[in-house]
Design an enzyme around this catalytic site. Structure first.
Site, PDB file in Angstrom:
ATOM      1  CG  HIS A 129      -2.382   0.865   1.722  1.00  0.00           C
ATOM      2  ND1 HIS A 129      -2.551  -0.493   1.567  1.00  0.00           N
ATOM      3  CD2 HIS A 129      -1.088   1.036   2.070  1.00  0.00           C
ATOM      4  CE1 HIS A 129      -1.407  -1.116   1.814  1.00  0.00           C
ATOM      5  NE2 HIS A 129      -0.506  -0.193   2.125  1.00  0.00           N
ATOM      6  CD  GLU A 144      -5.449   2.674   4.351  1.00  0.00           C
ATOM      7  OE1 GLU A 144      -6.123   2.687   3.288  1.00  0.00           O
ATOM      8  OE2 GLU A 144      -4.929   1.644   4.811  1.00  0.00           O
TER       9      GLU A 144
END
Length: 379
Positions: free
Chosen positions: A133, A225
């Site tokens: 992500h 992330e």
């Protein structure tokens, strides 16, 4: 899976090329990894969202969420069946701790991309995965959904660990500390110690892919992330690749820890869906279609049990080291059903033997009757 978070897509394409080139150049580390690991790479789960985000960039349209969802406007990381509710209930009241079943109508509740990914991950005995992500720089591990009750429509953030919490923290730290700067903690205006976080401790997320993998399959997944900017400029990609390259390789190598082996019967037939339990860790895994199993574990000594219907369980003590996984094969013996108790007939006895009747000649019986009658004394 979020079309506007594009760095992961570019990194996975670059990783694929890197693995092929280094294998061809006989880089021994990569050769060992490729020859000893079944690696699957899915650069994009949401190509429609990516096209929308890329078009917005070309038109210089800013928008934090443009292209995040799929063509139907659905966030794919909020679209998997919610199994957390069931596991939290089972942990309190008793019930399965792994491979939780899907609702009967689950295919009608998910998007085509989600259904395709679910069928894919169910078709293979995956062991370890990462979901990439953007928008922050941190390695996030399950659970993502908080156990705390909702307050004013929102579920409270609270650390919600899995039974494999220590292992998940280690996997997250492997990526964080091999990354160029994730481990420093301060990124994108946030601070995460060691560059890692429990998902529910950060913010509670329902119907995510990370928790689904852990609760429905044998796969241990974390969420990475990777960038503050969800759609970084092309000139930034080289720096991002160099910052993530070693972390990606080290994470792939983590699949080779713990125990692995085969589960067979006495005739060396492979046993499918045999359950592998580790004492003290309330989360089991199962053997695959060929009787093979893999169980990620940290170094230590464990009591491991293999069970299968109609077979006697087998329990062994295993010491896991920091290097290669320990090979532990199981050979289960078919259970012997208890023998049904025998009914004793009227003439049975003496350990179940039937004794013959004592036969007398008719004349002898008549004489005996007369003698008995003559012995009676009238009142």
């Amino acid at each position: 899976m979020h079309g506007n978070e594009v760095l992961g897509r570019e990194l996975l394409l670059q990783l694929s090329e890197f693995l092929c080139e280094e294998f061809r150049n006989r880089n021994q580390r990569i050769v060992r990894l490729v020859e000893g690991t079944r690696i699957h790479i899915l650069p994009s789960m949401n190509p429609d969202g990516y096209e929308v985000a890329a078009a917005a960039q070309d038109r210089d349209i800013s928008g934090y969420l443009v292209g995040r969802n799929n063509a139907n406007g659905v966030d794919l990381n909020r679209n998997f069946p919610d199994l957390n509710t069931y596991i939290y209930y089972n942990e309190k009241n008793g019930g399965p701790n792994h491979h939780l079943p899907l609702p009967d109508n689950w295919k009608n509740q998910v998007e085509p991309e989600t259904q395709a990914v679910i069928q894919w991950i169910r078709s293979l005995n995956f062991v370890l995965s990462a979901n990439l992500h953007g928008g922050a720089v941190v390695a996030n591990y399950p659970y993502d959904k908080s156990l705390e009750h909702r307050v004013r429509g929102f579920r409270r953030t609270a650390n919600t660990p899995t039974p494999d919490d220590t292992l998940f923290q280690k996997l997250a730290k492997v990526y964080s500390y091999a990354h160029g700067w994730m481990h420093q903690g301060w990124n994108c205006g946030d601070y995460f110690p060691d560059g890692i976080t429990n998902g529910a401790s950060w913010y509670s997320l329902s119907k995510g892919m990370q928790d689904f993998n852990y609760l429905h399959t044998n796969c241990f997944e974390i969420t990475l992330e990777l960038s503050c900017d969800k759609f970084p400029r092309q000139e930034e990609l080289q720096r991002e690749w160099l910052g993530n390259r070693e972390a990606l390789i080290q994470f792939l190598e983590q699949v080779h820890q713990g125990i692995k082996g085969m589960v067979r019967d006495e005739n060396y037939n492979n046993l499918v869906d045999a359950v592998i339990s580790v004492s003290g860790i309330n989360h089991d895994v199962t053997s695959g279609d060929h009787g093979d199993y893999f169980r990620l574990l940290l170094p230590g000594t464990y009591t491991v049990t293999a069970t299968a219907p109609k077979f006697d369980p087998e329990t062994v003590s295993v010491t896991v080291g920091p290097g290669e996984p320990k090979l532990v094969n199981f050979q289960l013996k078919r259970s012997t059903p208890p023998a049904a108790p025998k009914r004793r007939g009227p003439n049975s006895g003496h350990r179940g033997r039937v004794l013959p009747k004592k036969v007398q000649p008719r004349a002898a019986r008549k004489k005996e009757m007369m003698m008995k009658q003559s012995q009676r004394v009238p009142a």
